[in-house]
Motif scaffolding. Structure first.
Motif, short mmCIF file in Angstrom:
data_model
loop_
_atom_site.label_atom_id
_atom_site.label_comp_id
_atom_site.label_asym_id
_atom_site.label_seq_id
_atom_site.Cartn_x
_atom_site.Cartn_y
_atom_site.Cartn_z
N SER A 86 -6.09 -26.45 28.18
CA SER A 86 -6.99 -25.60 26.67
C SER A 86 -7.78 -24.44 26.74
CB SER A 86 -8.18 -26.91 26.16
OG SER A 86 -8.72 -26.97 27.33
N HIS A 87 -7.36 -23.95 27.50
CA HIS A 87 -6.93 -22.74 28.11
C HIS A 87 -6.41 -21.99 27.92
CE1 HIS A 87 -10.66 -19.86 28.89
NE2 HIS A 87 -10.28 -19.31 30.11
N VAL A 88 -6.55 -20.62 26.88
CA VAL A 88 -6.31 -19.87 26.21
C VAL A 88 -5.62 -18.98 27.26
CG1 VAL A 88 -6.49 -17.84 24.92
CG2 VAL A 88 -7.12 -19.59 23.65
N PRO A 156 0.16 -18.79 23.48
CA PRO A 156 0.74 -19.90 24.25
C PRO A 156 0.09 -21.09 23.60
CG PRO A 156 1.10 -17.79 25.38
CD PRO A 156 0.09 -17.33 24.07
N TYR A 157 -1.06 -21.21 24.33
CA TYR A 157 -2.13 -22.43 23.13
C TYR A 157 -1.69 -22.39 22.45
CZ TYR A 157 -5.90 -24.72 22.76
OH TYR A 157 -6.91 -26.21 22.83
N ALA A 158 -2.31 -22.13 21.73
CA ALA A 158 -2.32 -22.19 20.31
C ALA A 158 -1.05 -23.18 19.60
CB ALA A 158 -2.55 -21.30 19.38
N SER A 185 -13.10 -26.68 15.67
CA SER A 185 -13.71 -25.60 16.10
C SER A 185 -14.20 -24.91 17.46
CB SER A 185 -14.19 -24.79 15.41
OG SER A 185 -15.57 -25.09 15.33
N ASN A 186 -14.33 -23.65 17.90
CA ASN A 186 -14.81 -23.84 19.51
C ASN A 186 -16.23 -24.88 20.03
OD1 ASN A 186 -14.05 -21.40 19.33
ND2 ASN A 186 -13.82 -21.15 21.12
N ASN A 187 -15.73 -25.89 20.94
CA ASN A 187 -17.00 -26.96 21.33
C ASN A 187 -17.94 -26.66 22.08
OD1 ASN A 187 -15.58 -30.09 20.62
ND2 ASN A 187 -15.31 -28.64 19.32
N THR A 220 -14.94 -13.39 16.46
CA THR A 220 -15.80 -14.04 16.28
C THR A 220 -15.60 -14.86 16.44
OG1 THR A 220 -16.42 -12.75 14.31
CG2 THR A 220 -16.65 -15.08 13.07
N ARG A 221 -16.55 -16.47 16.63
CA ARG A 221 -15.61 -18.12 16.83
C ARG A 221 -16.93 -18.57 15.74
NH1 ARG A 221 -11.90 -15.97 17.95
NH2 ARG A 221 -10.35 -15.73 19.29
N ASP A 222 -16.45 -19.89 15.75
CA ASP A 222 -17.73 -20.60 15.18
C ASP A 222 -17.58 -22.05 15.79
OD1 ASP A 222 -17.82 -22.26 11.53
OD2 ASP A 222 -17.67 -23.92 13.91
N LYS A 255 -20.36 -13.11 16.39
CA LYS A 255 -19.81 -12.48 16.88
C LYS A 255 -20.25 -13.26 18.50
CE LYS A 255 -18.82 -9.38 14.07
NZ LYS A 255 -18.80 -7.90 13.51
N ASN A 256 -19.21 -13.03 19.36
CA ASN A 256 -19.54 -12.92 20.97
C ASN A 256 -20.49 -12.53 21.28
OD1 ASN A 256 -17.54 -14.81 20.55
ND2 ASN A 256 -15.95 -13.45 21.47
N LEU A 257 -20.70 -10.70 21.27
CA LEU A 257 -21.65 -10.09 21.39
C LEU A 257 -22.87 -11.10 20.66
CD1 LEU A 257 -22.93 -7.90 23.35
CD2 LEU A 257 -22.23 -6.36 21.28
C1 LIG Z 1 -13.60 -17.00 28.98
C2 LIG Z 1 -13.79 -15.51 28.10
C3 LIG Z 1 -14.00 -15.76 26.93
N1 LIG Z 1 -13.99 -14.18 26.06
C4 LIG Z 1 -14.33 -14.68 24.85
C5 LIG Z 1 -12.55 -15.29 24.01
C6 LIG Z 1 -12.96 -15.63 22.65
O1 LIG Z 1 -13.56 -14.38 22.08
C7 LIG Z 1 -13.62 -16.28 23.00
C8 LIG Z 1 -14.11 -17.46 23.52
O2 LIG Z 1 -13.57 -17.53 24.41
P1 LIG Z 1 -12.82 -19.01 25.46
O3 LIG Z 1 -14.04 -20.28 25.09
O4 LIG Z 1 -11.94 -18.76 26.30
O5 LIG Z 1 -12.41 -20.07 24.10
P2 LIG Z 1 -11.60 -19.78 22.50
O6 LIG Z 1 -10.76 -18.73 23.02
O7 LIG Z 1 -11.85 -19.09 21.40
O8 LIG Z 1 -10.87 -21.23 22.82
C9 LIG Z 1 -11.30 -22.26 22.45
O9 LIG Z 1 -11.85 -23.23 21.25
C10 LIG Z 1 -10.39 -23.41 20.68
C11 LIG Z 1 -11.28 -23.24 19.19
O10 LIG Z 1 -10.96 -22.67 18.30
C12 LIG Z 1 -10.14 -24.53 21.32
O11 LIG Z 1 -8.51 -25.08 21.13
C13 LIG Z 1 -9.73 -24.14 22.63
O12 LIG Z 1 -9.14 -25.13 23.65
C14 LIG Z 1 -11.22 -23.66 23.55
O13 LIG Z 1 -10.66 -22.51 25.10
O14 LIG Z 1 -15.38 -15.71 24.32
C15 LIG Z 1 -14.93 -13.20 26.43
O15 LIG Z 1 -15.82 -12.25 26.03
N2 LIG Z 1 -14.98 -13.72 27.65
C16 LIG Z 1 -14.69 -14.17 28.83
O16 LIG Z 1 -14.46 -14.51 29.71
#
Ligand SMILES: Cc1cn([C@H]2C[C@H](O)[C@@H](COP(=O)(O)OP(=O)(O)O[C@H]3O[C@H](CO)[C@@H](O)[C@H](O)[C@H]3O)O2)c(=O)[nH]c1=O
Length: 346
Positions: A86-88, A156-158, A185-187, A220-222, A255-257
């Protein structure tokens, strides 16, 4: 009595689904099938491991013979398929394992289902495939992903999850397999492996390490609390329309920030640190290649058809999550050091 096979039940989302089903449906037999890779951890299920309606099965969905043997032995009549890489970032470094587990593993399960449930599928049987909103690609500043948004995966994950969704649908069309798919969305929440944004940053703040934010942090993530996702899965499994798709999300874009700043504020209070201390750890680093700008889910369909909506606010969910990680530091240390994996291999 249903015999429900839950794949990936030792993983983050899977463990919450297994717990909910074991506790809520004592009349069902729940089989948790998991390969116990780096992110799988039976410690997350200690509270239900002795329940009479729960069985753990260690197997890899890549091994088609092992899967068929288990179908033969246990005669599962429903499947909730969560097992996945699951990890991108890992998929960027090593795409093939994502093809193997997410694509071939899913097809192995579909083939077993075809062999044991077909050719005339009974509608009380159901293959429920759990997927992600990442299959839709990236949004601009406007709009939301609906169930009709065309697939456009970027990592590649997606791509591997999009492919597995297509295989499930194709088995529905070609062999009349009863299925349902959800894209979430993101859990976040308890028991998430600390490679994902929220648990990684909680862990780093506790240890006073830098918080590696990709690029400018304006992605941005939900976000959805994992227990609300598990409740949505329960509803879709029981009431979702055959051969349909449901998007699941919190209408909770960040937004992540901005998210990280809120997390830092919460951590300062919980750790009795000076206001602003955790935020000083934020470090902008090189961006993730192919980084999707924005995900945002339109969860209207599941709300209207099944009456689902998130039960906790983001602030409540984040507080609960932080509290869990602070109270379970041993879990965190053991999972990061690989102790649980060594234990599983013994
Ligand atoms: C790990 C990490 C992530 N990030 C950023 C990347 C993304 O914009 C956001 C969230 O990253 P991640 O926690 O890796 O999750 P993301 O790539 O969005 O994907 C997640 O959410 C998806 C659903 O949207 C799931 O299908 C995936 O399995 C899950 O890993 O934070 C950083 O800025 N720094 C980091 O170290």
């Amino acid at each position: 009595m249903k015999k429900v096979l839950i794949t990936g039940g030792a993983g983050f989302i899977g463990s919450h689904v297994v717990r909910l089903f074991v506790n809520k449906y004592p009349e069902y037999q729940i089989y948790n099938l998991d390969a116990l890779t780096y992110a799988g951890n039976l410690e997350s299920l200690k509270d239900i491991e002795k329940a009479a309606n729960y069985t753990f099965l260690k197997a890899d969905i890549n091994n088609s013979q092992a899967i068929e043997d288990l179908f033969m032995e246990f005669a599962f009549d429903n499947i909730i398929h969560l097992a996945a890489e699951s990890h991108v970032d890992r998929s960027i470094n090593d795409p093939m394992i994502f093809v193997k587990t997410n694509v071939i593993g899913t097809v192995n399960l579909l083939n077993a289902v075809r062999k044991f449930w077909g050719p005339n599928f009974d509608n009380n049987k159901r293959f429920y495939h759990i997927s992600t909103d990442e299959v839709y690609g990236s949004l601009g500043t406007e709009g939301l992903f609906t169930e009709k948004t065309p697939y456009s995966p970027n990592s590649p994950y997606a791509a591997s999850k999009a492919s597995s969704d297509h295989f499930v649908r194709s088995y529905g069309e070609t062999y009349n397999l009863p299925y349902v798919i959800s894209n979430c969305s993101n859990n976040y929440g308890p028991n998430q492996f600390p490679e994902k944004l929220i648990p990684l940053f909680i862990s780093n703040i506790i240890e006073n390490k830098s918080l590696p934010l990709y690029g400018d942090g304006n992605y941005t993530r939900d976000w959805l609390f994992v227990i609300d996702h598990a409740k949505a899965i329960d509803l879709i499994f029981h009431k979702g329309l055959n051969k349909s798709t449901y998007n699941i999300g919190g209408f909770n874009e960040w937004k992540n920030l901005d998210l990280v700043k809120v997390l830092c504020e919460i951590m300062d209070v919980k750790l009795n640190r000076q206001k602003g201390a955790s935020a000083k750890l934020i470090t902008h680093i090189e961006d993730r290649p192919g980084h999707d700008k924005r995900y945002a889910i339109d969860a209207t369909k599941i709300n209207k058809e099944l009456g689902w909506e998130p039960s906790v606010t983001f602030r409540e969910g984040l507080e609960k999550t932080v509290d869990w990680y602070l109270e379970n530091s041993e879990w965190m240390q053991n999972i990061v050091s690989g102790k649980y994996q060594k234990y599983h291999m013994d």
